[in-house]
Design an enzyme around this catalytic site. Sequence first.
Site, mmCIF file in Angstrom:
data_model
loop_
_atom_site.group_PDB
_atom_site.id
_atom_site.type_symbol
_atom_site.label_atom_id
_atom_site.label_comp_id
_atom_site.label_asym_id
_atom_site.label_seq_id
_atom_site.Cartn_x
_atom_site.Cartn_y
_atom_site.Cartn_z
ATOM 1 N NE ARG A 79 21.762 7.647 21.648
ATOM 2 C CZ ARG A 79 22.967 7.112 21.471
ATOM 3 N NH1 ARG A 79 23.157 5.836 21.729
ATOM 4 N NH2 ARG A 79 23.974 7.847 21.045
ATOM 5 N N GLY A 113 32.440 9.291 18.357
ATOM 6 C CA GLY A 113 31.085 9.198 18.897
ATOM 7 C C GLY A 113 31.100 8.998 20.404
ATOM 8 C CG ASP A 115 33.533 9.542 13.677
ATOM 9 O OD1 ASP A 115 32.703 10.201 13.024
ATOM 10 O OD2 ASP A 115 33.232 8.912 14.702
ATOM 11 C CG ASN A 116 30.914 9.951 8.657
ATOM 12 O OD1 ASN A 116 30.670 9.930 9.867
ATOM 13 N ND2 ASN A 116 30.022 9.598 7.746
ATOM 14 C CD GLN A 123 32.887 -17.091 1.750
ATOM 15 O OE1 GLN A 123 31.850 -16.624 2.251
ATOM 16 N NE2 GLN A 123 33.267 -16.801 0.525
ATOM 17 C CG ASP A 170 31.170 7.520 4.580
ATOM 18 O OD1 ASP A 170 30.991 6.329 4.920
ATOM 19 O OD2 ASP A 170 30.257 8.251 4.166
ATOM 20 C CE1 TYR A 186 21.930 1.681 15.063
ATOM 21 C CE2 TYR A 186 20.383 0.292 16.248
ATOM 22 C CZ TYR A 186 21.585 0.959 16.191
ATOM 23 O OH TYR A 186 22.457 0.890 17.257
ATOM 24 N N GLY A 244 36.832 -6.764 4.955
ATOM 25 C CA GLY A 244 37.811 -6.961 3.882
ATOM 26 C C GLY A 244 39.187 -6.505 4.325
ATOM 27 N N GLY A 255 29.170 12.079 15.534
ATOM 28 C CA GLY A 255 30.230 12.315 16.513
ATOM 29 C C GLY A 255 30.880 13.664 16.263
HETATM 30 P P1 NAD Z 1 27.217 7.780 18.133
HETATM 31 O O1 NAD Z 1 26.248 8.237 17.114
HETATM 32 O O2 NAD Z 1 27.579 8.713 19.246
HETATM 33 O O3 NAD Z 1 28.582 7.330 17.440
HETATM 34 C C1 NAD Z 1 28.652 6.774 16.166
HETATM 35 C C2 NAD Z 1 29.871 7.355 15.467
HETATM 36 O O4 NAD Z 1 29.978 6.792 14.151
HETATM 37 C C3 NAD Z 1 29.787 8.873 15.276
HETATM 38 O O5 NAD Z 1 30.987 9.481 15.697
HETATM 39 C C4 NAD Z 1 29.551 9.044 13.780
HETATM 40 O O6 NAD Z 1 30.049 10.276 13.285
HETATM 41 C C5 NAD Z 1 30.275 7.828 13.242
HETATM 42 N N1 NAD Z 1 29.799 7.404 11.915
HETATM 43 C C6 NAD Z 1 28.522 7.235 11.490
HETATM 44 N N2 NAD Z 1 28.503 6.824 10.212
HETATM 45 C C7 NAD Z 1 29.805 6.717 9.815
HETATM 46 C C8 NAD Z 1 30.423 6.334 8.609
HETATM 47 N N3 NAD Z 1 29.720 5.978 7.522
HETATM 48 N N4 NAD Z 1 31.796 6.359 8.550
HETATM 49 C C9 NAD Z 1 32.533 6.741 9.623
HETATM 50 N N5 NAD Z 1 31.988 7.104 10.796
HETATM 51 C C10 NAD Z 1 30.634 7.091 10.896
HETATM 52 O O7 NAD Z 1 26.651 6.412 18.720
HETATM 53 P P2 NAD Z 1 27.154 5.509 19.933
HETATM 54 O O8 NAD Z 1 26.085 5.488 20.943
HETATM 55 O O9 NAD Z 1 28.520 5.873 20.334
HETATM 56 O O10 NAD Z 1 27.174 4.092 19.233
HETATM 57 C C11 NAD Z 1 28.365 3.483 18.782
HETATM 58 C C12 NAD Z 1 28.062 2.108 18.216
HETATM 59 O O11 NAD Z 1 27.470 1.284 19.226
HETATM 60 C C13 NAD Z 1 27.085 2.141 17.042
HETATM 61 O O12 NAD Z 1 27.487 1.198 16.081
HETATM 62 C C14 NAD Z 1 25.774 1.727 17.675
HETATM 63 O O13 NAD Z 1 24.937 1.098 16.739
HETATM 64 C C15 NAD Z 1 26.230 0.774 18.770
HETATM 65 N N6 NAD Z 1 25.258 0.711 19.872
HETATM 66 C C16 NAD Z 1 25.129 1.746 20.765
HETATM 67 C C17 NAD Z 1 24.177 1.651 21.774
HETATM 68 C C18 NAD Z 1 23.993 2.746 22.798
HETATM 69 O O14 NAD Z 1 23.122 2.627 23.648
HETATM 70 N N7 NAD Z 1 24.780 3.791 22.820
HETATM 71 C C19 NAD Z 1 23.365 0.517 21.878
HETATM 72 C C20 NAD Z 1 23.511 -0.488 20.930
HETATM 73 C C21 NAD Z 1 24.473 -0.400 19.953
HETATM 74 N N1 UDP Z 2 11.525 7.972 25.064
HETATM 75 C C1 UDP Z 2 10.670 8.823 25.765
HETATM 76 N N2 UDP Z 2 10.917 10.164 25.729
HETATM 77 C C2 UDP Z 2 11.958 10.704 25.052
HETATM 78 C C3 UDP Z 2 12.840 9.839 24.339
HETATM 79 C C4 UDP Z 2 12.578 8.481 24.369
HETATM 80 O O1 UDP Z 2 9.722 8.382 26.397
HETATM 81 O O2 UDP Z 2 12.122 11.951 25.081
HETATM 82 C C5 UDP Z 2 11.271 6.518 25.126
HETATM 83 C C6 UDP Z 2 11.244 5.821 23.758
HETATM 84 O O3 UDP Z 2 9.939 5.847 23.227
HETATM 85 C C7 UDP Z 2 11.677 4.413 24.141
HETATM 86 C C8 UDP Z 2 12.656 4.626 25.299
HETATM 87 O O4 UDP Z 2 12.390 5.943 25.792
HETATM 88 O O5 UDP Z 2 10.588 3.665 24.617
HETATM 89 C C9 UDP Z 2 14.115 4.524 24.880
HETATM 90 O O6 UDP Z 2 14.312 5.353 23.751
HETATM 91 P P1 UDP Z 2 15.733 5.599 23.086
HETATM 92 O O7 UDP Z 2 15.488 6.387 21.851
HETATM 93 O O8 UDP Z 2 16.666 6.150 24.109
HETATM 94 O O9 UDP Z 2 16.289 4.156 22.749
HETATM 95 P P2 UDP Z 2 15.687 2.846 22.041
HETATM 96 O O10 UDP Z 2 14.218 3.016 21.786
HETATM 97 O O11 UDP Z 2 16.470 2.722 20.790
HETATM 98 O O12 UDP Z 2 15.944 1.786 23.038
#
Ligand code: NAD
Ligand code: UDP
Length: 318
Positions: A188, A14, A35-36, A164, A60, A147, A104, A40
């Site tokens: 996003r 990802g 990763d599944n 625990q 997964d 989420y 686990g 990503g």
């Molecule tokens: P992303 O979607 O790009 O990456 C997530 C990855 O997890 C992907 O490669 C996807 O294929 C893999 N995945 C999903 N479900 C799976 C499963 N069941 N088994 C194996 N792999 C699985 O998202 P990201 O932005 O890189 O986010 C990574 C982590 O950080 C996530 O846990 C997300 O909740 C957390 N996070 C990200 C942000 C951000 O702004 N990017 C903010 C807060 C938290």
């Molecule tokens: N947003 C927007 N236009 C877009 C995509 C998102 O105005 O095309 C806004 C969305 O409503 C939110 C903020 O941008 O208020 C951030 O959205 P995002 O989905 O990036 O992240 P999150 O809401 O999870 O923080």
Amino acid sequence: MHLHKRIMITGGCGFLGSHLCDRLVAAGHEVLCVDNCFTGTKRNIRHLLDHANFEFIRHDITFPLYLEVDEIYNMACPASPIHYQLDPVQTTKTSVHGAINMLGLAKRIKAKILQASTSEVYGDPEVHPQQESYWGRVNPIGPRSCYDEGKRCAETLFFDYHRQHRLRIKVARIFNTYGPRMHPNDGRVVSNFIVQALKGNAITIYGDGSQTRSFCYVDDLVQGLIRLMETPDAVTGPINLGNPVEFTILELARKVIDLTGAKSQLIHKPLPMDDPRQRNPDITLARETLQWQPAIALEEGLKQTIGYFDRLLAEMSE
Ligand code: NAD
Ligand code: UDP
């Protein structure tokens, strides 16, 4: 002294996970990327596939996994609202069953484990900026709940395994992070605005654009995660990681237009349900515990990200 470790990164294909793979391989560690490929893609790690210290396993995490490693970064979970709402039951399973499986595993092999939690655990918050002691205001039955509540339950599981079973845990609450390798269609805001601007399309502002977010560049965030993993065992978090400089969504749109030189119009679309009004991390704890704070300002990070999407769109149109 440099210690060579075996490190597993779930969600390693990802956006954040692939940058973490890069950093940890470059630091000389052996990295297992699990990763599944739901959100990503192997494209994010293809430059690592021939590296002797890197291995990719398609799996997964809602199913058990048996491996021997020293540390686990549990990053697997779709992060964009569009993707995590596509199959909300699977999103909760990934956070909850995935956490149970990874905890686990960590328990059996005595590995240290870090959870990628999120600012969404604060929901649509009533306190600003958000501190770790705030319990949040989260809707348990809305479209974002799979989420938000999944991530909250994962935190509960991490702390219960710690109490625990004396597991060594680290919980990072990540705030909005952006940069190269975000999925161009994941909805996003930063990737949407940049792709819209580069294509000369209208920029979609949800609501009036006065809602705020605080955007952290990926390199800063990844450094924060690694610092947290390296803290003494007594440090468990939760700890906020993000950039405390807050912008409205309208300000972000204007910056993207300035930096791309686009002629795009701004158009307004309805605000999604439960969209948080204001979000800004209090990072006092990270500053004190990790001696960490973001170094890359929004403008600089946006330039890097625009460069990435410009190349990606050119590649896709070839
Ligand atoms: P992303 O979607 O790009 O990456 C997530 C990855 O997890 C992907 O490669 C996807 O294929 C893999 N995945 C999903 N479900 C799976 C499963 N069941 N088994 C194996 N792999 C699985 O998202 P990201 O932005 O890189 O986010 C990574 C982590 O950080 C996530 O846990 C997300 O909740 C957390 N996070 C990200 C942000 C951000 O702004 N990017 C903010 C807060 C938290
Ligand atoms: N947003 C927007 N236009 C877009 C995509 C998102 O105005 O095309 C806004 C969305 O409503 C939110 C903020 O941008 O208020 C951030 O959205 P995002 O989905 O990036 O992240 P999150 O809401 O999870 O923080």
